[in-house]
Design a protein around this motif. Structure first.
Motif, PDB file in Angstrom:
ATOM      1  N   ARG A   8       0.842  -1.209   0.000  1.00 44.53           N
ATOM      2  CA  ARG A   8       0.000   0.000   0.000  1.00 44.53           C
ATOM      3  C   ARG A   8       0.872   1.252   0.000  1.00 44.53           C
ATOM      4  O   ARG A   8       0.544   2.246  -0.670  1.00 44.53           O
ATOM      5  CB  ARG A   8      -0.914  -0.011   1.224  1.00 44.53           C
ATOM      6  N   ALA A   9       1.970   1.211   0.721  1.00 41.82           N
ATOM      7  CA  ALA A   9       2.842   2.381   0.795  1.00 41.82           C
ATOM      8  C   ALA A   9       3.505   2.671  -0.546  1.00 41.82           C
ATOM      9  O   ALA A   9       3.729   3.830  -0.916  1.00 41.82           O
ATOM     10  CB  ALA A   9       3.907   2.178   1.875  1.00 41.82           C
ATOM     11  N   THR A  10       3.805   1.616  -1.287  1.00 43.82           N
ATOM     12  CA  THR A  10       4.412   1.824  -2.609  1.00 43.82           C
ATOM     13  C   THR A  10       3.494   2.638  -3.509  1.00 43.82           C
ATOM     14  O   THR A  10       3.930   3.515  -4.256  1.00 43.82           O
ATOM     15  CB  THR A  10       4.725   0.453  -3.258  1.00 43.82           C
ATOM     16  N   THR A  11       2.213   2.357  -3.451  1.00 42.52           N
ATOM     17  CA  THR A  11       1.266   3.114  -4.283  1.00 42.52           C
ATOM     18  C   THR A  11       1.347   4.594  -3.956  1.00 42.52           C
ATOM     19  O   THR A  11       1.410   5.451  -4.857  1.00 42.52           O
ATOM     20  CB  THR A  11      -0.164   2.595  -4.059  1.00 42.52           C
ATOM     21  N   LEU A  12       1.361   4.908  -2.678  1.00 47.25           N
ATOM     22  CA  LEU A  12       1.447   6.321  -2.288  1.00 47.25           C
ATOM     23  C   LEU A  12       2.778   6.934  -2.722  1.00 47.25           C
ATOM     24  O   LEU A  12       2.825   8.092  -3.137  1.00 47.25           O
ATOM     25  CB  LEU A  12       1.274   6.463  -0.780  1.00 47.25           C
ATOM     26  N   GLU A  13       3.807   6.148  -2.631  1.00 46.19           N
ATOM     27  CA  GLU A  13       5.113   6.667  -3.052  1.00 46.19           C
ATOM     28  C   GLU A  13       5.103   7.017  -4.543  1.00 46.19           C
ATOM     29  O   GLU A  13       5.662   8.026  -4.962  1.00 46.19           O
ATOM     30  CB  GLU A  13       6.191   5.608  -2.771  1.00 46.19           C
ATOM     31  N   LEU A  14       4.439   6.175  -5.345  1.00 52.90           N
ATOM     32  CA  LEU A  14       4.383   6.454  -6.787  1.00 52.90           C
ATOM     33  C   LEU A  14       3.626   7.741  -7.063  1.00 52.90           C
ATOM     34  O   LEU A  14       3.928   8.478  -8.003  1.00 52.90           O
ATOM     35  CB  LEU A  14       3.721   5.284  -7.523  1.00 52.90           C
ATOM     36  N   ALA A  15       2.612   8.019  -6.241  1.00 55.29           N
ATOM     37  CA  ALA A  15       1.805   9.224  -6.455  1.00 55.29           C
ATOM     38  C   ALA A  15       2.439  10.459  -5.837  1.00 55.29           C
ATOM     39  O   ALA A  15       2.006  11.588  -6.109  1.00 55.29           O
ATOM     40  CB  ALA A  15       0.402   9.023  -5.885  1.00 55.29           C
TER      41      ALA A  15
END
Lengths: 441, 441, 441, 441
Positions: free
Chosen positions: A30-37
């Protein structure tokens, strides 16, 4: 044992080991998704470039919706939705869940604001974490969490490809983030790897429709329903190119007039080329004598040894014919990949683009670019979609699309495997797609 | 005296008085635009709901572009653009200026960010203020500044109507801002005001193509080129309804099956109704037995005495025929309005919607809603578009559109006048448009 | 032996036997086409109902063009065209031949008149007959004549389906010709025929890419290139329904709300149903409580035991899912058909419609209706299209279409065989298409 | 006197004189239609080239339908239709009559055959002839017959323009009939005829909505409802070119890059040019250095002194602007034409194309080509459409179309008059349309 209820299968590790695994993996993914955004503004996250793509904000919300709708609704005591209207607003295509907001209008959803979608994510993250503690011993619960995680990873890739398409249409040719330079490397020759064929086994290694041996699968045994059941296929002898087709090779097709010569194209592909006035891959552009391309780091000179990317099925097929070859079938690809290591250029490397092959021998099978196969996306013999809305995940798309294999530079490394089946229509150009040649042997 | 060079005319007040006036008006009008955008997020400002509308951010930028391109490029010493690419990016439709970004893709411009567009506004505001000091004695300069201000005011209205359309497509039915309550008032009867006709003068009061008498015009004498030259028309005797058609009256048309009966409709209107499955005005919706409508304050119950709003020409024409009447011509309307006061419900009142007529006698001629006329938008006899790109402002749209008169609740009060000609295609629904009936006498 | 030059293969009977056979078959098949057109007026022969269909006159001319262009141009001494412009006018889709008249405008060709097209046929018939005498010993020549004959037979079927579509759009519901009554017969139950699967051989029986044993093939050994090469496939155990799905069975799907329930449909199929407002098969209509259908004999009551006809792939697939079954793959179908006799309801019977199954056991495999398979139309392993324009015959259509098997009531009996592959897009409704169910075993 | 019941007005000649006139005119006009169709085959008569056009057979049937539906249904004792389904099949657009066959599918009506349509004509001709004898004393009956005759004449022109469009799309460029050679004549210079303007009377000369003075009208006093009532207009001083714009003049526009320069075009016209890739008039084509055009006699070299034909409103307007002029208004045209003789190049001359102006002074006002005016098609002040279905004849088309004046080489001479208002959308190219320039004075 009812396979209809466990289509997205996980392994049978002891419960506590599995609970620990999910408790670590869920927040990490889940944190990776936020990092991409993270590098993106509110505006960047809201816009939608075409009906096939979705806004970044929508990806952030929909993946959260998936956990809320398919897990919390079922497992949470006294479940109440985070927001009454999100069930419809962020339903992608599940008729079994009910109404859904029209896909082409996703970019008009300036409300809820990005900040509220972030709250939505945080809220659901917390509740899923609590549920993992409470329901982790329930194998079906764990399967759904694992499915939600893999679903999230699929949308990480889509978030990037959709974003790239959006930015490419902006005359400012904006930079999403500075990309690391490519390693200098000597060109690698393409050769033919030979395979004898015969009766082979295709599909994820599973018994009775789901994995019982966690050691056999690559990533804890998870697979999608469309990879099942493992079954037999007969393969005639064949050969695969040892690496992906490069920009330099593809350029020779363009310069030989490939886009103006009907003989290389499927009839429908030729109509597509002519009615869209297509002359080269979607992100390419010509400045004087120089070929350049739009990347997630803005416009750059084309690297001759980089794999040619963002080609449609029609372009891949035409290039193959021009080369006296053909595309591989998905069974050929899967059979050949069995012996390949899973190393590659994935999202984890944060290259955000395909890189030149680095060695001889069968290379680039995983990562870099999804490889078009000549196989229409169809159910495997004995395929059963799960019951209920979750059964719409894959099965209802099994027509008029073609299978791609191997993952790309936007695919998380722990998301891909040899039996993984991606699929897109023949005209799709905005994914990280490339070409591997094949021939009969 | 060459009228081709002064088409957007201003009066001949002494220079210093005019300089003072512009030095006050320019920042005031510019500030209003920002105030209208103030309640909106970055996301709200970026999205575009259909090709006919534009994002709020685009309005903020394009109005600024107008000042930079048509004034600073010409008058500023050592002019350099704020941003090299804005000249193309924010060009709306001026072929004479050069290339332009495709209109349907305005909502994809997540870059430049809203913050940069605000900087752009501040930068140009400062430079225009300086230019007013330096070039205010130049009558042509003043004309262009006045034109830019009026252009800005037109976009204030479009900003609101485009925003309303965008928000209406969001299932959350968001509220732009809380609207003040409507005053309680007794219903006012519609009656016929009679006019004898004869040879009348139509068009802005101007000599030789521009105003020489500042006292004669309403707002310092400015008018658009399409209001010139003042010329004679012969009017047969006619009657105008004393107020706008109300929601209650329009509802009787709906309930009498008006949308299902071809006899009331123009042939093209009937095709429009059927192919779009139209059953009531665009922002109406029915909940059980109750009619409600989407407003800039979210969804509300329909007020029976409020003027019916957001009707297309086809709907206005059909309702008129159903009522045994017709729409007025623009000459009839202008002739009749000569005796009306300019009081009305404008943007300045911040009602953001039409309100019931408050008195007997010819009312609501100005403000509340633009009134469809049966007049095709055409050049007046002797019309000359200005030379150069600025000549594209109005003239090239004089075909297949119909004239609307009187301004609306979204029009700044100091922007409207009796000779003002607005125009839209017959299917346009998203403007603040209403119906005033007319008949022969 | 170069298979690239002999893709449409014939057997190796002694030359004289083959010459005699062609000298008899060619005029016989050509005469059948004229017989089918005989009841039609000039007008009937000229009109085109949609871009997918062609006028009867065009079929008459194009089949003649095929003989003239691919045979006479090559083999006739001092060849001169019958009419200079026909080479372009009646070229269907062969880019290798050159320019072609746009397909959607075939119905606008009121010139050449039907009478001239008949002259064209007579002229080319005579020249081909002479060429058979002169070049019959040339095996390649014979192959091309056999190909032309089979091409003609394909267009006999298309002539009828295109005509049916045209007449169905005429409110007069015209009768093409009086059809013979159906035999009264007791209903036949559908049962499951079981097949063990394993490694099987699929494709036309041929060595090195063409037939060497004329006795092995069904009709003198001819097959299309897309049936080659014969190759191995692995089949899992499966079952096939013993007869086609009937109107009564399909009606139960309609009456159970099948067309309004997303769960039965592929995602793309559901979009197709909704955007086209489809509620039942294309030629059905409801009059009060009675279901009727348009036939080549005008409108008739639906026969409950007749096979349901003119269903799209989407409809066939949805019905199968509703029935707890699936469509067969083309390999399953071909393997199962090996033991079936070639008897059936073909064009030769002049029923012009499907008839009820007449016996128990695996029936209706050949004739009556083309059976949709779940197999995407793709090249067989080792497929090679012939060189030159003739190579466009089949190969370039191998994408986004699905294979149908078995022939129909509009297929000449001596044109069909077990390995025959017909193909249409998933939305096609106007062909004589039906449904045979399958399941895993 | 109720004008609502007599909108298509005739004069008040004594009944017997009128009966005799109609008894002669009716069969004569009907015979002309058949004569125009005589050179055409069944096929030629059946095809439809685009939704805007109709097949010749449809014109033959629809004009007959008009007499049967609007006259025989009302006046014939024991009326029975010639064919039960024709009432729907040949209804063009009269919602008041009931259902109608979809316009774009007129070319699919291969049944009824042409022979039956000819029988239909003969049958109705006989019955109308009988009705003229029986009901000729009834003024309303006579008005309807006169209307039917004028309607027939309108379709004679459409029959030719629709046919020309159909044949133009045939690569064979067929010849409808050999045209007579043009007379050799010296070129005539275009000059300006000046008009003072003022208050003028416009519309057909009629009192209370219909003609009382048969001598005042040109053809027995008939006019369409859209020419009424005669009313006053104020005209500013203006000038009209004395002849139509020639091919040579229009060619100079093309060669000056007129089709590639936005400055000459209305905004919507520029979109039309670009999205349709228009480079010259619809029937023109370039062969090497030579300009040629498609005519009813096949392809011919362009005559430099012939009026430029088949231009859209957009092209006419752009050429006018390029020439420093404008198009006339319909009132200007009508006022100017009052003094012109009705001599001209009409259908009666059987030239089937426009011919060069033959004399100095205001010429070519009638015949040769319809002249685009800048006037949107709108009701005259006081206009009332007749009651019932016949009221749909003109009134419901009064939006988004522009008025053309003067008739053409395909208009019967006894069908045209100064007040006649033809109308087409701005993109229409297939009518015999031309350009007369105007300017302010």
């Amino acid at each position: 044992m009812n396979t209809r209820q466990s289509p997205f299968v996980t392994d049978v590790m002891t419960d506590s080991r599995e609970v620990s695994r999910l408790a670590e993996k869920f927040p990490r993914v889940r944190a990776t998704t936020l990092e991409l955004a993270a590098p993106l503004s509110e505006e960047d996250c809201c816009a939608q470039s075409m009906p096939d793509t979705s806004p970044v904000k929508w990806h952030l919300a929909h993946t959260t919706w998936f956990f809320e709708t398919f897990i919390l609704e079922k497992f949470e005591d006294g479940f109440g939705p985070f927001h009454a209207s999100f069930r419809v607003l962020f339903n992608s295509y599940y008729n079994g869940v009910g109404e859904k907001h029209p896909r082409p209008q996703r970019g008009l959803l300036t409300r809820p604001p990005l900040s509220l979608v972030r709250e939505y994510r945080a809220n659901v993250d917390e509740r899923i974490a609590a549920a993992i503690v409470r329901h982790g011993n329930d194998r079906h619960f764990r399967e759904l969490v694992e499915l939600g995680i893999n679903h999230e990873q699929q949308h990480q890739e889509l978030l990037l490809t959709d974003l790239k398409h959006l930015l490419s249409l902006n005359p400012l040719l904006p930079c999403y983030r500075e990309l690391p330079p490519l390693p200098a490397a000597a060109p690698v020759r393409s050769e033919w790897a030979e395979f004898a064929g015969g009766v082979v086994e295709i599909g994820a290694p599973a018994l009775s429709g789901f994995n019982v041996d966690p050691g056999e699968g690559i990533h804890g045994g998870f697979c999608f329903d469309n990879e099942l059941p493992r079954h037999r296929q007969y393969l005639s002898p064949y050969r695969l190119a040892t690496r992906l087709v490069t920009n330099a090779e593809y350029l020779s097709f363009i310069e030989a007039g490939g886009y103006r010569d009907a003989q290389w194209w499927l009839s429908e592909g030729w109509d597509w080329v002519r009615s869209n006035a297509i002359e080269y891959p979607i992100y390419w552009l010509r400045e004087g004598d120089e070929w350049r391309e739009f990347t997630l780091s803005g416009e750059q000179r084309i690297g001759p040894e980089q794999p040619v990317a963002h080609v449609s099925y029609f372009e891949a097929d035409a290039f193959a014919r021009f080369s006296g070859a053909r595309l591989p079938t998905e069974s050929e690809w899967e059979h050949a990949s069995a012996k390949c290591s899973m190393e590659g250029n994935f999202l984890d490397q944060r290259n955000f683009r395909a890189v030149p092959a680095a060695r001889n021998g069968l290379a680039q099978m995983f990562g870099d670019l999804w490889e078009w196969t000549s196989s229409s996306y169809a159910p495997y013999p004995g395929f059963q979609a799960p019951e209920g809305a979750i059964g719409e995940y894959n099965g209802k798309f099994m027509v008029n699309q073609y299978v791609l294999r191997g993952g790309s530079c936007a695919t998380p490394a722990d998301h891909i495997r040899a039996s993984y089946r991606n699929f897109f229509p023949t005209s799709a150009q905005w994914q990280f797609t490339g070409i591997r040649l094949a021939t009969d042997n």
